[in-house]
Design an enzyme around this catalytic site. Structure first.
Site, short mmCIF file in Angstrom:
data_model
loop_
_atom_site.label_atom_id
_atom_site.label_comp_id
_atom_site.label_asym_id
_atom_site.label_seq_id
_atom_site.Cartn_x
_atom_site.Cartn_y
_atom_site.Cartn_z
N CYS A 119 0.82 -1.23 0.00
CA CYS A 119 0.00 0.00 0.00
C CYS A 119 0.85 1.27 0.00
O CYS A 119 0.36 2.34 -0.34
CB CYS A 119 -0.94 0.00 1.20
N HIS A 260 -3.68 6.81 3.11
CA HIS A 260 -4.01 5.52 2.47
C HIS A 260 -5.43 5.12 2.89
O HIS A 260 -5.82 5.28 4.05
CB HIS A 260 -3.00 4.46 2.90
N ASN A 290 -10.05 -0.85 -0.25
CA ASN A 290 -8.60 -0.68 -0.19
C ASN A 290 -8.00 -1.16 -1.52
O ASN A 290 -8.05 -2.36 -1.82
CB ASN A 290 -8.06 -1.50 0.99
#
Ligand code: UT7
Length: 338
Positions: A119, A260, A290
């Site tokens: 990520c 994020h 996500n």
């Protein structure tokens, strides 16, 4: 003797791509033992997009890149480096997805490679682009975060399948002599002692493809969700406090805090700890889930396309992911307003 002027890396444009198909919480209710209410309450996610069977990480990355290049005002042949961050490459692990994206864009004879930082991949790429540009090696770097995360999700595991989605974001980072357009600061780090918090056990040299890999589902992402959650809140908050203090900038002076997008509760906890106002914090996790390395550029693209991100405005990026890796960046948006 002529003196060379210093050059700075500047964030010149943004683009993103989201696949058409939507996987809603109602869909997931029919697949695993979960409810829309649980998912929304514990994660803030209502839906995520899923790539078609024949739509790959490079396809999504190339579509996001086309927009980013067009919006940069450059032509594809002015790009002199192509970088892709992904943990769901077209191939494990050769050729790189960056090579395939370059080919799909008709970009010939330039260096291209992938990085793996989960990520944190997009902010890691910003640091790589900055180094190439400020050393004078490259002028216009295309950076891409693209993930077909659905290809490594076990849709019988309710602890992970509710979280992840597919998508891509891309940006053009260019050399400028104008210091006010350059990145202000960037910090990236990692701690491999937490490698087992987020892991895709196969394929790799530890677990090459075998019947056991298939039987045990080792090709799917595994996550220590609650432990990761707690460490994410702590690390993201600390990282932002440090980068702001180092640069003597107050949270109030940040128009766009772009964390994020893993879980709304993480974003809210970090925003609250930093005393951010709601309008400062960019939240897209509800509609995309996500998307790993694509999450931050997709969020930047959202605020640019909606006219919320204006030329010259400051962005604070903050990310955390598998590795474990984390990174933060403070930089102005040096492109044109929409
Ligand atoms: O992108 C990289 C970074 N990633 C992250 O930061 C992800 C971080 N983790 C998370 O977002 C959260 O930990 C999750 C959303 C994965 C889980 O939320 P949680 O509040 O940490 O729940 P938990 O793991 O402590 O589980 C609480 C309960 C458990 O049941 P018991 O043992 O209390 O009976 C789970 O089995 O919730 C259960 N549970 C579910 N229930 C309904 C877990 N997943 C689900 C589900 N639906 N989908």
């Amino acid at each position: 003797m002529s003196q060379t002027k210093p050059v700075y890396a500047s964030f010149r444009s943004i683009g993103a791509y989201v696949p058409e198909k939507i996987l809603s919480n109602a869909d997931l209710e029919t697949m695993v033992d979960t409810t829309d209410e649980w998912i929304v309450k514990r994660t803030g996610i209502s839906k995520r997009h899923i790539a078609a069977d024949d739509e790959y990480t490079s396809d999504m990355g190339a579509k996001a890149s086309l927009l980013a290049i067009e919006r940069s005002g450059l032509s594809a042949d002015e790009i002199d480096l192509v970088l892709c961050a992904t943990v769901t490459p077209d191939y494990f692990n050769m050729p790189s997805t960056a090579c395939i994206i370059s080919d799909k864009l008709g970009i010939k004879d330039v260096q291209a490679f992938d990085i793996s930082a989960a990520c944190s991949g997009f902010v890691y790429l910003l640091s790589v682009a900055k180094a190439f540009i400020e050393s004078g090696m490259k002028k216009n770097v295309l950076i891409v975060g693209s993930e077909k995360f659905s290809s490594i999700v076990d849709y019988t595991d309710r602890t992970t399948c509710i979280l992840f989605g597919d998508g891509a974001g891309a940006a053009v980072i260019s050399a400028t002599e104008l210091e006010e357009e350059g990145f202000i600061d960037l910090h990236a780090s990692a701690d491999g002692s937490y490698a087992d918090f987020l892991v895709t056990p196969a394929p790799g040299c530890i677990n090459p493809v075998s019947q056991r890999v298939i039987d045990e589902g080792l090709n799917f992402v595994q996550m220590k969700g609650n432990e990761t959650f707690k460490l994410a809140v702590k690390t993201l908050t600390k990282d932002v406090k440090e980068i702001l203090a180092k640069n003597e900038i107050n949270t109030d002076d940040i128009p766009h805090f772009i964390p994020h997008q893993a879980n709304y509760r993480i974003i809210k906890a970090v925003g609250d700890a930093l005393k951010m106002r709601e309008e400062q914090v960019v939240v897209t996790v509800g509609k995309y889930g996500n998307t790993s390395a694509a999450s931050i550029p997709m969020a930047i693209n959202d605020i640019w396309e909606s006219g919320r991100l204006q030329s010259g405005e400051l962005m604070l990026l903050d990310t955390f992911g598998g590795g474990l890796t984390w990174a933060s960046a403070l930089l102005p948006f040096a492109g044109k307003s929409k």
